[in-house]
Design a protein around this motif. Structure first.
Motif, PDB file in Angstrom:
ATOM      1  N   GLY A 135       0.808  -1.049  -0.097  1.00  0.00           N
ATOM      2  CA  GLY A 135       0.216   0.001   0.006  1.00  0.00           C
ATOM      3  C   GLY A 135       0.957   1.289  -0.113  1.00  0.00           C
ATOM      4  O   GLY A 135       0.229   2.386  -0.268  1.00  0.00           O
ATOM      5  N   ARG A 136       2.001   0.993   0.149  1.00  0.00           N
ATOM      6  CA  ARG A 136       3.067   2.224   0.266  1.00  0.00           C
ATOM      7  C   ARG A 136       4.192   2.019  -0.759  1.00  0.00           C
ATOM      8  O   ARG A 136       4.490   2.964  -1.549  1.00  0.00           O
ATOM      9  N   VAL A 137       4.795   0.982  -0.580  1.00  0.00           N
ATOM     10  CA  VAL A 137       6.278   0.421  -1.272  1.00  0.00           C
ATOM     11  C   VAL A 137       5.747  -0.545  -2.366  1.00  0.00           C
ATOM     12  O   VAL A 137       4.973  -1.224  -2.015  1.00  0.00           O
ATOM     13  N   GLY A 138       6.371  -0.669  -3.304  1.00  0.00           N
ATOM     14  CA  GLY A 138       6.050  -1.713  -4.327  1.00  0.00           C
ATOM     15  C   GLY A 138       7.317  -2.361  -4.933  1.00  0.00           C
ATOM     16  O   GLY A 138       8.628  -1.610  -4.907  1.00  0.00           O
ATOM     17  N   ILE A 139       7.424  -3.626  -5.139  1.00  0.00           N
ATOM     18  CA  ILE A 139       8.273  -4.375  -5.909  1.00  0.00           C
ATOM     19  C   ILE A 139       7.851  -4.850  -7.261  1.00  0.00           C
ATOM     20  O   ILE A 139       6.773  -5.150  -7.330  1.00  0.00           O
ATOM     21  N   VAL A 140       8.711  -4.627  -8.169  1.00  0.00           N
ATOM     22  CA  VAL A 140       8.140  -4.904  -9.455  1.00  0.00           C
ATOM     23  C   VAL A 140       9.084  -6.005 -10.041  1.00  0.00           C
ATOM     24  O   VAL A 140      10.356  -5.975  -9.892  1.00  0.00           O
ATOM     25  N   VAL A 141       8.529  -7.112 -10.402  1.00  0.00           N
ATOM     26  CA  VAL A 141       9.207  -8.267 -10.801  1.00  0.00           C
ATOM     27  C   VAL A 141       8.944  -8.481 -12.472  1.00  0.00           C
ATOM     28  O   VAL A 141       8.047  -8.521 -12.980  1.00  0.00           O
ATOM     29  N   ASP A 142      10.181  -8.847 -12.972  1.00  0.00           N
ATOM     30  CA  ASP A 142      10.491  -9.102 -14.389  1.00  0.00           C
ATOM     31  C   ASP A 142       9.509  -8.113 -15.323  1.00  0.00           C
ATOM     32  O   ASP A 142       8.791  -8.659 -16.214  1.00  0.00           O
ATOM     33  N   PRO A 143       9.855  -6.949 -15.396  1.00  0.00           N
ATOM     34  CA  PRO A 143       9.075  -5.873 -16.100  1.00  0.00           C
ATOM     35  C   PRO A 143       9.553  -6.109 -17.783  1.00  0.00           C
ATOM     36  O   PRO A 143      10.557  -6.255 -17.863  1.00  0.00           O
ATOM     37  N   GLN A 144       8.239  -5.862 -18.390  1.00  0.00           N
ATOM     38  CA  GLN A 144       8.760  -5.782 -20.111  1.00  0.00           C
ATOM     39  C   GLN A 144       9.262  -4.375 -20.104  1.00  0.00           C
ATOM     40  O   GLN A 144       9.403  -3.455 -19.325  1.00  0.00           O
ATOM     41  N   ARG A 145       9.666  -4.276 -21.062  1.00  0.00           N
ATOM     42  CA  ARG A 145      10.396  -3.002 -21.733  1.00  0.00           C
ATOM     43  C   ARG A 145       9.351  -1.706 -21.794  1.00  0.00           C
ATOM     44  O   ARG A 145      10.241  -0.428 -21.486  1.00  0.00           O
ATOM     45  N   ASP A 146       8.246  -1.953 -22.278  1.00  0.00           N
ATOM     46  CA  ASP A 146       7.386  -0.742 -21.987  1.00  0.00           C
ATOM     47  C   ASP A 146       6.818  -0.474 -20.479  1.00  0.00           C
ATOM     48  O   ASP A 146       5.956  -0.746 -20.324  1.00  0.00           O
ATOM     49  N   ILE A 147       7.660   0.242 -19.839  1.00  0.00           N
ATOM     50  CA  ILE A 147       7.598   0.591 -18.246  1.00  0.00           C
ATOM     51  C   ILE A 147       6.547   1.570 -18.112  1.00  0.00           C
ATOM     52  O   ILE A 147       6.223   1.425 -16.796  1.00  0.00           O
ATOM     53  N   ASP A 148       6.015   2.258 -19.128  1.00  0.00           N
ATOM     54  CA  ASP A 148       4.906   3.331 -18.694  1.00  0.00           C
ATOM     55  C   ASP A 148       3.797   2.457 -18.199  1.00  0.00           C
ATOM     56  O   ASP A 148       3.099   3.052 -17.223  1.00  0.00           O
ATOM     57  N   ARG A 149       3.549   1.377 -18.451  1.00  0.00           N
ATOM     58  CA  ARG A 149       2.416   0.413 -17.956  1.00  0.00           C
ATOM     59  C   ARG A 149       2.597   0.265 -16.654  1.00  0.00           C
ATOM     60  O   ARG A 149       1.784   0.309 -15.499  1.00  0.00           O
ATOM     61  N   VAL A 150       3.789  -0.109 -16.056  1.00  0.00           N
ATOM     62  CA  VAL A 150       4.138  -0.321 -14.795  1.00  0.00           C
ATOM     63  C   VAL A 150       4.066   1.096 -13.884  1.00  0.00           C
ATOM     64  O   VAL A 150       3.608   1.005 -12.773  1.00  0.00           O
TER      65      VAL A 150
END
Length: 466
Positions: free
Chosen positions: A23-38
């Motif tokens: 709810g405050r901090v996030g972990i991103v796992v194996d992002p695709q190259r178009d990171i605007d989605r993330v």
């Protein structure tokens, strides 16, 4: 449970990325190259990305991890054993990474898909202790299957298959039945040994459903290696790019091409790709183009078929469709198309005689034609060409058909016997791609735009499975 795990699916490549947060901090796992989605998803959730995690150096897409970490200031977790050309936070088996007061990651070595593959157990603080919520498994333990083990070469496939078996067993022994399994591959990706058998899963379900947890090591290895088919040729470039550190993407519109420019590009042997639906392409298209509709895995097949580095021009009805195609292509390292044009085929033709159609049929029509009752307007089928993959062919095929898998067709056009060719695949998508290649080579062709599982009921004689 305070942790929330959101899925970012990339169905065109059969992969998933994840955003886990408290709810405050996030972990991103194996992002695709178009990171605007993330970034959009993190903003929507109101969380700050503090960690970007790579389970392995990917072979099927270009990672967005490096750029995402650069933009957000997040720690970029990559296996210490991987030889990469950029700064990252090296991690190894047994490391614990504190994310917040309520979340942490435990690093687990799970070699098999690659030698240095890592999985990450996500723990949540509970009652003064830590409780495992689930595990990000990348290309290790998937839903009902595992990641394939031959992407680093056949000489390593047997050893890695044994390691894959041991890694999956290790995860099952380490985690409770209720722990969630969050794989990156397995949803249509060629990185998977077979396809996912469920939309979600747990360790407990995998104990009963996954061959890797039901079979002895030698049996698993034999079964896994026997089931592997070819994988896309562009994979050869992905690992190298990811190890070097991918550049940021540029998704701005590319230059427009007029009708004369399109004619010149086709004459020069460049790839001019029509992104419209296959039926629209069959009805009318610019001669010399290749039909690769956005309604299917366009980037996978285009990346597999082309000579790497050849200029690509995109044709579509709208600018939005061109933009969608650009996004798909940057994920596999095709950064900037040479040109684009939008509208209808009549606008792309520089003169008379430049538009072409593909005749289409279905399996009842093929059955009738092979029985001597060819429907009006269609040529007799001198050749029935099956462009499915080898495993599909072995599971059953049209009796007397010629088999050339679609990825091999550009280099094997001369192997297709003379006469009118009726070409089919599993649904019509790959058959349309093949038909456009054949027509560009001057062949008379009919697309069987139908599902293969309807062939036998339609009266088409099938050869037994191998």
């Amino acid at each position: 449970m305070t942790v929330e795990v959101s899925v970012l699916a990339t169905s065109s490549l059969g992969d998933r990325s994840y955003l886990a947060s408290d709810g405050r901090v996030g972990i991103v796992v194996d992002p695709q190259r178009d990171i605007d989605r993330v970034l959009y998803l993190a903003g929507e959730r109101g969380v700050r990305i503090t960690h970007v995690v790579e389970t392995h150096l990917h072979n099927d897409y270009v990672s967005g991890g490096l750029e995402l970490a650069r933009l957000t200031g997040a720690r970029h977790l990559v296996a210490a054993a991987n030889d990469v050309r950029f700064d990252r936070t090296p991690v190894a088996d047994g490391d614990e990474v504190a994310v917040s007061g309520t979340l942490r990651l435990r690093v687990v070595a799970t070699p098999g898909h690659t030698f240095h593959h890592l999985s990450y157990v996500l723990d949540e603080a509970a009652g003064g202790d830590w409780r495992p919520v689930g595990v990000f498994t990348g290309g290790s333990l998937l839903f009902g299957t595992t990641g394939r083990t031959d992407l680093l070469g056949q000489r390593h496939a047997h050893e890695l298959a044994h390691r894959q078996h041991a890694s999956a067993r290790r995860l099952a022994d380490l985690l409770p039945d209720g722990a969630q399994v969050w794989p990156t591959h397995g949803f249509g990706s060629f990185c998977s040994a077979s396809q996912a058998d469920a939309p979600e899963s747990t360790i407990g379900r995998e104990r009963t459903a996954n061959p890797v947890l039901r079979l002895a090591a030698d049996d698993f290895v034999t079964e896994t290696l026997a089931g592997l088919d070819a994988y896309p040729a562009y994979y050869a470039h992905m690992g190298v790019t990811n190890a070097a550190g991918p550049a940021p993407v540029d998704l701005t519109p590319v230059a427009r091409a007029d009708a004369a420019g399109l004619r010149d590009r086709i004459a020069a042997g460049e790839w001019v790709v029509d992104l419209r639906h296959r039926r629209a392409y069959a009805a009318s298209h610019l001669a010399g183009t290749v039909g690769l509709g956005l309604d299917g895995p366009m980037s996978t097949w285009l990346g597999w078929l082309i000579d790497w580095g050849v200029p690509i021009t995109l044709l579509a009805e709208t600018p939005e469709q061109v933009a969608d195609a650009q996004r798909e292509l940057v994920r596999i390292g095709i950064d900037r198309p040479a040109a684009q044009a939008t509208g209808q085929p009549e606008q792309w033709a520089a003169g008379p005689g430049q538009l072409r159609e593909l005749r289409t049929a279905d399996f009842p029509a093929l059955a009738a034609a092979r029985a001597g009752r060819t429907p009006a307007g269609l040529p007799d089928p001198d050749v029935v060409l099956d462009v499915r993959m080898t495993n599909e062919w072995r599971a059953g095929h049209v009796d007397g058909a010629v088999h050339v898998p679609l990825p091999e067709l550009p280099g094997r056009l001369a192997d297709v016997p003379g006469g009118a060719v009726w070409v089919h695949c599993g649904s019509g998508y790959r058959a349309t791609v093949a038909a456009s290649l054949l027509a560009n080579a001057g062949r008379e062709v009919v697309v069987v735009d139908d599902r293969f599982d309807r062939a036998e009921a339609a009266g088409v004689a099938l050869a037994p499975a191998d």
